[in-house]
Motif scaffolding. Structure first.
Motif, PDB file in Angstrom:
ATOM      1  N   LYS A 306       0.826  -1.210   0.000  1.00 15.43           N
ATOM      2  CA  LYS A 306       0.000   0.000   0.000  1.00 15.43           C
ATOM      3  C   LYS A 306       0.857   1.255   0.000  1.00 15.43           C
ATOM      4  O   LYS A 306       0.495   2.273  -0.593  1.00 15.43           O
ATOM      5  N   VAL A 307       2.002   1.185   0.669  1.00 15.67           N
ATOM      6  CA  VAL A 307       2.913   2.338   0.690  1.00 15.67           C
ATOM      7  C   VAL A 307       3.426   2.615  -0.718  1.00 15.67           C
ATOM      8  O   VAL A 307       3.419   3.760  -1.189  1.00 15.67           O
ATOM      9  N   ALA A 308       3.862   1.566  -1.413  1.00 13.66           N
ATOM     10  CA  ALA A 308       4.404   1.728  -2.763  1.00 13.66           C
ATOM     11  C   ALA A 308       3.336   2.168  -3.753  1.00 13.66           C
ATOM     12  O   ALA A 308       3.633   2.892  -4.713  1.00 13.66           O
ATOM     13  N   ALA A 309       2.094   1.757  -3.534  1.00 15.02           N
ATOM     14  CA  ALA A 309       1.015   2.060  -4.476  1.00 15.02           C
ATOM     15  C   ALA A 309       0.365   3.419  -4.224  1.00 15.02           C
ATOM     16  O   ALA A 309      -0.434   3.882  -5.045  1.00 15.02           O
ATOM     17  N   ASN A 310       0.711   4.074  -3.130  1.00 12.15           N
ATOM     18  CA  ASN A 310       0.067   5.332  -2.753  1.00 12.15           C
ATOM     19  C   ASN A 310       0.499   6.470  -3.681  1.00 12.15           C
ATOM     20  O   ASN A 310       1.679   6.805  -3.782  1.00 12.15           O
ATOM     21  N   ARG A 311      -0.461   7.079  -4.380  1.00 11.56           N
ATOM     22  CA  ARG A 311      -0.161   8.120  -5.366  1.00 11.56           C
ATOM     23  C   ARG A 311       0.459   9.360  -4.715  1.00 11.56           C
ATOM     24  O   ARG A 311       1.384   9.966  -5.265  1.00 11.56           O
ATOM     25  N   LYS A 312      -0.031   9.741  -3.551  1.00 20.45           N
ATOM     26  CA  LYS A 312       0.509  10.923  -2.865  1.00 20.45           C
ATOM     27  C   LYS A 312       1.983  10.717  -2.532  1.00 20.45           C
ATOM     28  O   LYS A 312       2.810  11.609  -2.734  1.00 20.45           O
ATOM     29  N   TYR A 313       2.324   9.532  -2.034  1.00 16.69           N
ATOM     30  CA  TYR A 313       3.712   9.243  -1.692  1.00 16.69           C
ATOM     31  C   TYR A 313       4.581   9.214  -2.956  1.00 16.69           C
ATOM     32  O   TYR A 313       5.734   9.657  -2.941  1.00 16.69           O
ATOM     33  N   ALA A 314       4.023   8.665  -4.036  1.00 19.49           N
ATOM     34  CA  ALA A 314       4.764   8.582  -5.296  1.00 19.49           C
ATOM     35  C   ALA A 314       5.092   9.981  -5.823  1.00 19.49           C
ATOM     36  O   ALA A 314       6.220  10.247  -6.272  1.00 19.49           O
ATOM     37  N   GLU A 315       4.116  10.874  -5.753  1.00 16.68           N
ATOM     38  CA  GLU A 315       4.326  12.249  -6.204  1.00 16.68           C
ATOM     39  C   GLU A 315       5.368  12.950  -5.347  1.00 16.68           C
ATOM     40  O   GLU A 315       6.216  13.696  -5.847  1.00 16.68           O
ATOM     41  N   GLU A 316       5.340  12.677  -4.047  1.00 14.84           N
ATOM     42  CA  GLU A 316       6.315  13.246  -3.114  1.00 14.84           C
ATOM     43  C   GLU A 316       7.734  12.773  -3.470  1.00 14.84           C
ATOM     44  O   GLU A 316       8.678  13.575  -3.502  1.00 14.84           O
ATOM     45  N   THR A 317       7.880  11.477  -3.744  1.00 19.26           N
ATOM     46  CA  THR A 317       9.183  10.916  -4.128  1.00 19.26           C
ATOM     47  C   THR A 317       9.676  11.549  -5.423  1.00 19.26           C
ATOM     48  O   THR A 317      10.862  11.924  -5.532  1.00 19.26           O
ATOM     49  N   TRP A 318       8.818  11.672  -6.405  1.00 19.97           N
ATOM     50  CA  TRP A 318       9.183  12.277  -7.689  1.00 19.97           C
ATOM     51  C   TRP A 318       9.654  13.714  -7.500  1.00 19.97           C
ATOM     52  O   TRP A 318      10.745  14.088  -7.938  1.00 19.97           O
ATOM     53  N   ASN A 319       8.828  14.535  -6.849  1.00 16.29           N
ATOM     54  CA  ASN A 319       9.123  15.968  -6.724  1.00 16.29           C
ATOM     55  C   ASN A 319      10.394  16.228  -5.926  1.00 16.29           C
ATOM     56  O   ASN A 319      11.213  17.073  -6.305  1.00 16.29           O
ATOM     57  N   TRP A 320      10.575  15.502  -4.825  1.00 14.67           N
ATOM     58  CA  TRP A 320      11.763  15.722  -3.989  1.00 14.67           C
ATOM     59  C   TRP A 320      13.027  15.368  -4.761  1.00 14.67           C
ATOM     60  O   TRP A 320      14.022  16.110  -4.713  1.00 14.67           O
ATOM     61  N   ASN A 321      12.996  14.254  -5.477  1.00 13.57           N
ATOM     62  CA  ASN A 321      14.192  13.831  -6.209  1.00 13.57           C
ATOM     63  C   ASN A 321      14.489  14.712  -7.421  1.00 13.57           C
ATOM     64  O   ASN A 321      15.657  14.912  -7.764  1.00 13.57           O
ATOM     65  N   ILE A 322      13.460  15.252  -8.041  1.00 20.07           N
ATOM     66  CA  ILE A 322      13.679  16.219  -9.120  1.00 20.07           C
ATOM     67  C   ILE A 322      14.443  17.430  -8.593  1.00 20.07           C
ATOM     68  O   ILE A 322      15.435  17.883  -9.184  1.00 20.07           O
ATOM     69  N   GLU A 323      13.985  17.954  -7.473  1.00 19.90           N
ATOM     70  CA  GLU A 323      14.629  19.138  -6.885  1.00 19.90           C
ATOM     71  C   GLU A 323      16.055  18.839  -6.451  1.00 19.90           C
ATOM     72  O   GLU A 323      16.964  19.673  -6.618  1.00 19.90           O
ATOM     73  N   GLU A 324      16.293  17.658  -5.887  1.00 21.41           N
ATOM     74  CA  GLU A 324      17.645  17.291  -5.457  1.00 21.41           C
ATOM     75  C   GLU A 324      18.597  17.178  -6.652  1.00 21.41           C
ATOM     76  O   GLU A 324      19.762  17.592  -6.573  1.00 21.41           O
ATOM     77  N   LEU A 325      18.124  16.629  -7.757  1.00 23.31           N
ATOM     78  CA  LEU A 325      18.973  16.531  -8.948  1.00 23.31           C
ATOM     79  C   LEU A 325      19.255  17.906  -9.531  1.00 23.31           C
ATOM     80  O   LEU A 325      20.375  18.181  -9.992  1.00 23.31           O
ATOM     81  N   LYS A 326      18.267  18.771  -9.512  1.00 25.26           N
ATOM     82  CA  LYS A 326      18.468  20.150 -10.001  1.00 25.26           C
ATOM     83  C   LYS A 326      19.513  20.867  -9.151  1.00 25.26           C
ATOM     84  O   LYS A 326      20.350  21.612  -9.680  1.00 25.26           O
ATOM     85  N   LYS A 327      19.464  20.665  -7.830  1.00 21.10           N
ATOM     86  CA  LYS A 327      20.445  21.290  -6.931  1.00 21.10           C
ATOM     87  C   LYS A 327      21.865  20.849  -7.289  1.00 21.10           C
ATOM     88  O   LYS A 327      22.821  21.604  -7.084  1.00 21.10           O
ATOM     89  N   ARG A 328      21.984  19.649  -7.821  1.00 24.37           N
ATOM     90  CA  ARG A 328      23.297  19.101  -8.177  1.00 24.37           C
ATOM     91  C   ARG A 328      23.674  19.436  -9.612  1.00 24.37           C
ATOM     92  O   ARG A 328      24.690  18.975 -10.111  1.00 24.37           O
ATOM     93  N   GLY A 329      22.847  20.233 -10.284  1.00 21.33           N
ATOM     94  CA  GLY A 329      23.180  20.726 -11.618  1.00 21.33           C
ATOM     95  C   GLY A 329      22.786  19.838 -12.783  1.00 21.33           C
ATOM     96  O   GLY A 329      23.244  20.058 -13.907  1.00 21.33           O
ATOM     97  N   PHE A 330      21.909  18.853 -12.535  1.00 21.83           N
ATOM     98  CA  PHE A 330      21.505  17.955 -13.615  1.00 21.83           C
ATOM     99  C   PHE A 330      20.247  18.460 -14.307  1.00 21.83           C
ATOM    100  O   PHE A 330      19.354  19.022 -13.665  1.00 21.83           O
ATOM    101  N   GLU A 331      20.168  18.240 -15.607  1.00 27.20           N
ATOM    102  CA  GLU A 331      18.988  18.618 -16.382  1.00 27.20           C
ATOM    103  C   GLU A 331      17.951  17.497 -16.294  1.00 27.20           C
ATOM    104  O   GLU A 331      18.200  16.388 -16.723  1.00 27.20           O
ATOM    105  N   VAL A 332      16.804  17.815 -15.726  1.00 26.96           N
ATOM    106  CA  VAL A 332      15.728  16.813 -15.620  1.00 26.96           C
ATOM    107  C   VAL A 332      14.387  17.478 -15.943  1.00 26.96           C
ATOM    108  O   VAL A 332      14.246  18.683 -15.889  1.00 26.96           O
TER     109      VAL A 332
END
Length: 332
Positions: A306-332
């Motif tokens: 249920k944790v893996a299937a939760n859409r809210k959690y999935a969106e949170e994982t996506w958004n946080w990791n996008i921002e972290e990669l941007k902070k490191r200078g990667f194009e995403v």
């Protein structure tokens, strides 16, 4: 034991002529284990396969072995199909700076990509922070593949509207995602709680859960691409257990546990590749009805936690990791 009568048969998938059809696949970590058999079957089906790995000599040796095995199987069955091609791409999942370079190397040779298989991974290793600032398992299993996939999406989408077959993204997760026994925020992936022998599995579960969440978000954001998460099965004698087989004191109960698991529910490396192969090659799977699915041992559709299937959690994982990669200078 898994019901092997329901396992996917790679021979049921289409065969291609690399000169006429040019079906292109890119896979990470395919020089050993289930990845090796995934590459073998793609090669037997006429795919142009790019294997992204860290050590060129190991990859080239795998190519030699795969070609020999392919010839042996062709001679044994008497069936003649055009074989594919095998190419090496350098990538080091411990160093995110190598990911854009791998993409650049691939794009210097290909104009399209039909199948991306995020296969490489590690399991149950001691706590360690990479040079990029991520927990080791989280980076190797998830973040590096997240970055690789995002940078290859434009290429995957290039012929999506005109191609008879949708482009595909296959992400190897694991039933081990259940070790993430509750929702952990993405920033908690560095969890370093005593005892490490227990919480290394929680960290593994966090990374594997993130992979399933990634696939869920891909299926929503890019409905033209067929994105599927895979649990290959409990693999007999997998090298992923090696760390635990070598630790004094722990190695004895660990060996007993892994041996028992192998006998009761284990599958071979080739059987373990069948879930990936179905996700990559089965023409009955479509973005309209199968996008975001979780396929388990042998290619059987299953449900993640249920944790893996939760859409809210999935969106949170996506958004946080996008921002972290941007902070490191990667194009995403």
């Amino acid at each position: 034991m898994p019901d092997k009568s329901k396992f996917f048969d790679p021979a049921s998938a289409p065969y291609y002529d690399p000169v006429v059809d040019r079906k292109v696949a890119l896979i990470t970590g395919g020089n050993t284990g289930i990845g090796w058999y995934t590459v073998l079957h793609l090669y037997l089906h006429g795919y142009i396969v790019y294997l992204a790995g860290r050590t060129e000599s190991k990859v080239l040796q795998a190519f030699e072995d795969i070609k020999k095995e392919a010839e042996t199987r062709i001679n044994k069955t008497g069936e003649k199909h055009p074989l594919g091609q095998l190419h090496y791409i350098r990538i080091d999942l411990l160093d995110l700076s190598t990911v854009p370079k791998a993409v650049e190397q691939f794009l210097s040779q290909e104009k399209k990509l039909d199948v991306l298989i995020n296969n490489a991974g590690i399991m149950g290793v001691p706590h360690e922070i990479t040079k990029d600032g991520y927990e080791l398992q989280y980076q190797v299993n998830f973040v590096a593949h997240f970055l690789l996939t995002l940078q290859l999406i434009p290429t995957l989408l290039k012929d999506a509207e005109t191609s008879k077959e949708p482009p595909r993204i296959v992400v190897l997760s694991s039933i081990g995602h259940n070790f993430s026994y509750k929702h952990f925020k993405p920033e908690q992936h560095k969890l370093n709680t005593f005892p490490n022998a227990v919480f290394t599995w929680v960290r593994y579960g966090i990374a594997k859960t993130a992979e399933i969440q990634f696939v869920k978000e891909l299926s929503i954001k890019y409905p033209q691409i067929l994105s599927i998460a895979v649990h290959p099965g409990i693999i007999l004698g997998t090298e992923l257990y090696n760390h635990w087989r070598q630790i004094p004191v722990i190695k004895y109960p660990a060996n007993a546990f892994f041996s028992l698991s192998d006998k009761c529910i284990g599958v071979s490396n080739e059987e373990g590749s069948l879930a990936s192969l179905r996700a990559a090659m089965d023409p009955s799977l479509t973005p309209e009805k199968d996008n975001g699915e979780y396929i388990a041992t042998g290619g059987v559709v299953d449900k993640p936690s249920k944790v893996a299937a939760n859409r809210k959690y999935a969106e949170e994982t996506w958004n946080w990791n996008i921002e972290e990669l941007k902070k490191r200078g990667f194009e995403v």
